[in-house]
Design a protein around this motif. Structure first.
Motif, PDB file in Angstrom:
ATOM      1  N   LEU A   1      39.771  36.469  28.548  1.00 25.52           N
ATOM      2  CA  LEU A   1      39.423  37.676  27.784  1.00 25.52           C
ATOM      3  C   LEU A   1      37.959  38.051  27.998  1.00 25.52           C
ATOM      4  N   ASN A   2      37.076  37.065  27.896  1.00 19.60           N
ATOM      5  CA  ASN A   2      35.641  37.326  28.035  1.00 19.60           C
ATOM      6  C   ASN A   2      35.276  37.798  29.437  1.00 19.60           C
ATOM      7  N   ASN A   3      36.025  37.332  30.447  1.00 17.49           N
ATOM      8  CA  ASN A   3      35.727  37.689  31.830  1.00 17.49           C
ATOM      9  C   ASN A   3      36.408  38.977  32.281  1.00 17.49           C
ATOM     10  N   TYR A   4      37.293  39.527  31.427  1.00 17.96           N
ATOM     11  CA  TYR A   4      38.010  40.724  31.851  1.00 17.96           C
ATOM     12  C   TYR A   4      37.019  41.884  31.965  1.00 17.96           C
ATOM     13  N   PRO A   5      37.006  42.573  33.098  1.00 22.76           N
ATOM     14  CA  PRO A   5      35.998  43.633  33.309  1.00 22.76           C
ATOM     15  C   PRO A   5      36.191  44.827  32.378  1.00 22.76           C
ATOM     16  N   GLN A   6      35.084  45.339  31.860  1.00 24.11           N
ATOM     17  CA  GLN A   6      35.108  46.552  31.033  1.00 24.11           C
ATOM     18  C   GLN A   6      34.294  47.602  31.787  1.00 24.11           C
TER      19      GLN A   6
END
Length: 281
Positions: free
Chosen positions: A67-72
């Motif tokens: 989740l934290n590494n998912y690109p925004q």
């Protein structure tokens, strides 16, 4: 191009449109690529107006690092969408807008569709998917919603959700879009090194050969063969290989006439998890 951050603002705008107009929805988690673009383009061909949602849904992640590494990437995503049409409506809500004060998934009965493959390895993943999809469908109230077949199990679960909740929307499954190497397009591909991205084409090549074998070999023999291929590959680790009924997702025991089957795999390339599938007949 219009950007909405709240459901109230989006609904207000939608209410101003011709109520006889056809409305399409393409739900995404952003980090858009050509696969997403293909969904949006089809939605425009079949509807008068299109909403693209961009929301990284926390309740469908079973791994906090994932989740934290998912690109925004909202701004690049908007640029990609603008190239398709300046009339796209983008819905990019915050987590608080979707979940208020309690970030939690609902619990659904997907009639066993969620207990195999991805569901067996990702606890509560599909409850999170169901929660956000139902929320978006109720907020936007589209005539059609578009999902890619790369996440084929998710597609079948969304169809089940719509039927069980009696939502007045048609779910449209769209073919997998691939890189020139055959690798299924995914936002996760951007996390692969150049070497791993090249090697990951092995996934699709293996599935294509499995399809050729399906005419003469048993499902058990094919799954064993696929496992052996990945055991011999130094950079890719097979999490699972499954051959299942395309409609019920029930693992195959014996081939039956007039039934459609697909092969499903999940593979790790270092810490990047990739999924793919192929129709076998």
């Amino acid at each position: 191009m219009l950007l909405f951050k709240t459901a109230a603002a989006l609904k207000s705008h939608l209410s101003s449109l011709d109520q006889k107009a056809r409305l399409g929805l393409v739900p995404t988690m952003g980090a858009l690529h050509r696969g997403h673009a293909a969904l949006v383009e089809r939605a425009f061909r079949e509807n008068d107006f299109v909403v693209v949602s961009i929301f990284v849904n926390p309740t469908q992640f079973d791994n906090e690092n994932d989740l934290n590494n998912y690109p925004q990437t909202l701004e690049p995503d908007m640029e990609l969408l603008k190239e398709i049409s300046k009339d796209i409506m983008i819905f990019a809500p915050t987590v608080a807008e979707i979940y208020s004060n309690k970030v939690a998934a609902k619990t659904y009965d997907f009639e066993g569709l969620d207990r195999v493959m991805e569901g067996a390895f990702r606890s509560d993943h599909f409850n999170g998917v169901g929660t956000i999809v139902e929320t978006l469908l109720r907020m936007v109230a589209p005539d059609k919603a578009y999902f890619g077949e790369k996440d084929f199990q998710q597609l079948q679960i969304v169809k089940n959700l719509v039927a069980s909740q009696q939502l007045p929307v048609t779910i449209v499954g769209c073919p997998i879009v691939r890189e020139s190497s055959g690798l299924a397009l995914s936002s996760r591909n951007e996390r692969l090194s150049k070497t791993l991205r090249k090697e990951a084409s092995f996934i699709y090549k293996t599935l294509v050969t499995a399809k050729k074998k399906f005419g003469t070999k048993s499902a058990k023999e094919i799954m064993q063969w696929v496992s052996e291929q990945f055991k011999a590959h130094p950079l890719l680790e097979l999490e699972y290989i499954e051959i299942a009924d395309s409609e019920t997702l029930t693992p195959i025991l014996k081939k039956q006439q007039n039934r459609k089957y697909r092969a499903f795999v999940a593979v790790y390339a270092e810490d990047v998890r990739l999924i793919d599938n192929i129709a076998l007949n």
